[in-house]
Enzyme design. Structure first.
Site, PDB file in Angstrom:
ATOM      1  N   HIS A 118     -11.678  10.609  76.262  1.00  0.00           N
ATOM      2  CA  HIS A 118     -10.401  11.200  76.165  1.00  0.00           C
ATOM      3  C   HIS A 118     -10.193  12.721  76.299  1.00  0.00           C
ATOM      4  O   HIS A 118     -11.146  13.526  76.194  1.00  0.00           O
ATOM      5  CB  HIS A 118      -9.450  10.934  74.936  1.00  0.00           C
ATOM      6  N   HIS A 166      -8.306  16.442  75.527  1.00  0.00           N
ATOM      7  CA  HIS A 166      -7.174  16.886  74.470  1.00  0.00           C
ATOM      8  C   HIS A 166      -6.508  18.018  75.558  1.00  0.00           C
ATOM      9  O   HIS A 166      -6.844  18.687  76.096  1.00  0.00           O
ATOM     10  CB  HIS A 166      -7.708  17.764  73.375  1.00  0.00           C
TER      11      HIS A 166
HETATM   12  P1  AMP Z   1     -12.162  13.453  69.343  1.00  0.00           P
HETATM   13  O1  AMP Z   1     -12.519  14.062  67.776  1.00  0.00           O
HETATM   14  O2  AMP Z   1     -12.408  14.405  70.360  1.00  0.00           O
HETATM   15  O3  AMP Z   1     -12.840  11.983  69.385  1.00  0.00           O
HETATM   16  O4  AMP Z   1     -10.497  13.143  69.085  1.00  0.00           O
HETATM   17  C1  AMP Z   1     -10.067  11.984  68.538  1.00  0.00           C
HETATM   18  C2  AMP Z   1      -8.568  12.530  68.390  1.00  0.00           C
HETATM   19  O5  AMP Z   1      -7.882  11.387  68.192  1.00  0.00           O
HETATM   20  C3  AMP Z   1      -8.190  13.526  67.101  1.00  0.00           C
HETATM   21  O6  AMP Z   1      -7.545  14.465  67.779  1.00  0.00           O
HETATM   22  C4  AMP Z   1      -7.279  12.465  66.375  1.00  0.00           C
HETATM   23  O7  AMP Z   1      -6.320  13.274  65.616  1.00  0.00           O
HETATM   24  C5  AMP Z   1      -6.847  11.489  67.178  1.00  0.00           C
HETATM   25  N1  AMP Z   1      -6.300  10.247  66.707  1.00  0.00           N
HETATM   26  C6  AMP Z   1      -7.220   9.416  65.630  1.00  0.00           C
HETATM   27  N2  AMP Z   1      -6.390   8.470  65.567  1.00  0.00           N
HETATM   28  C7  AMP Z   1      -5.361   8.476  66.306  1.00  0.00           C
HETATM   29  C8  AMP Z   1      -4.172   7.740  66.537  1.00  0.00           C
HETATM   30  N3  AMP Z   1      -4.286   6.424  65.967  1.00  0.00           N
HETATM   31  N4  AMP Z   1      -3.298   7.838  67.260  1.00  0.00           N
HETATM   32  C9  AMP Z   1      -3.447   9.000  68.069  1.00  0.00           C
HETATM   33  N5  AMP Z   1      -4.256  10.061  67.843  1.00  0.00           N
HETATM   34  C10 AMP Z   1      -5.431   9.703  66.988  1.00  0.00           C
END
Ligand code: AMP
Length: 139
Positions: free
Chosen positions: A102, A104
């Site tokens: 993903h 950001h």
């Molecule tokens: P990463 O640390 O780059 O893998 O980013 C994961 C992101 O997903 C973080 O910014 C979290 O805040 C976000 N996140 C975790 N669970 C959820 C969820 N259920 N819905 C939307 N975002 C989420």
């Protein structure tokens, strides 16, 4: 490291968990981050299965980057932010916490420090619904 389909974004992509969706097509889903680092923090998630950038199919990367650009522009327009940070983490050592690729999209506002990555509080659902609608309208 192999892809584990039980990760939380895999579940969201399969409709097993809810999300505040901004946009969806055959190749990607865009949704609001529920623990945002700033107002309007969104995530662009390719549907093709990969843990992160390192094991992704280059064709899937090529297909998603134009959407990353569109969402970055739309998030900046919709929020009135002064800039946009695009971030992407590969493996836990680099800060990755959800192991499905993903990107950001993090609006940045002059004079307002960003929250911590994956460590902040959960945003208000009503605010996320409104932001998802505004960003979708600006796409
Ligand atoms: P990463 O640390 O780059 O893998 O980013 C994961 C992101 O997903 C973080 O910014 C979290 O805040 C976000 N996140 C975790 N669970 C959820 C969820 N259920 N819905 C939307 N975002 C989420």
């Amino acid at each position: 490291m192999t892809y584990d389909p039980t990760n939380i974004f895999g579940k969201i992509l399969r409709g097993e968990l809810p999300a505040h969706k901004v946009y969806e097509d055959d190749t990607a889903l865009v949704m609001m981050d529920i623990f945002p680092q700033s107002r309007g923090h969104a995530l662009v998630i390719p549907k093709a299965a990969s843990r992160n950038l390192l094991d992704a199919d280059p064709a899937a990367l090529a297909a998603v980057i134009p959407l990353v650009q569109r969402v970055a522009k739309a998030a900046k327009t919709a929020t009135g932010a002064d800039g946009v940070r695009v971030a992407q983490f590969n493996e836990a050592a680099a800060g990755q916490t959800v192991f499905h690729l993903h990107f950001h999209i993090i609006p940045v506002y002059d004079g307002i420090a960003l929250g911590t990555h994956a460590g902040g509080g959960r945003a208000d659902d009503a605010e996320l619904i409104a932001l998802a609608k505004d960003i979708a309208a600006a796409l």
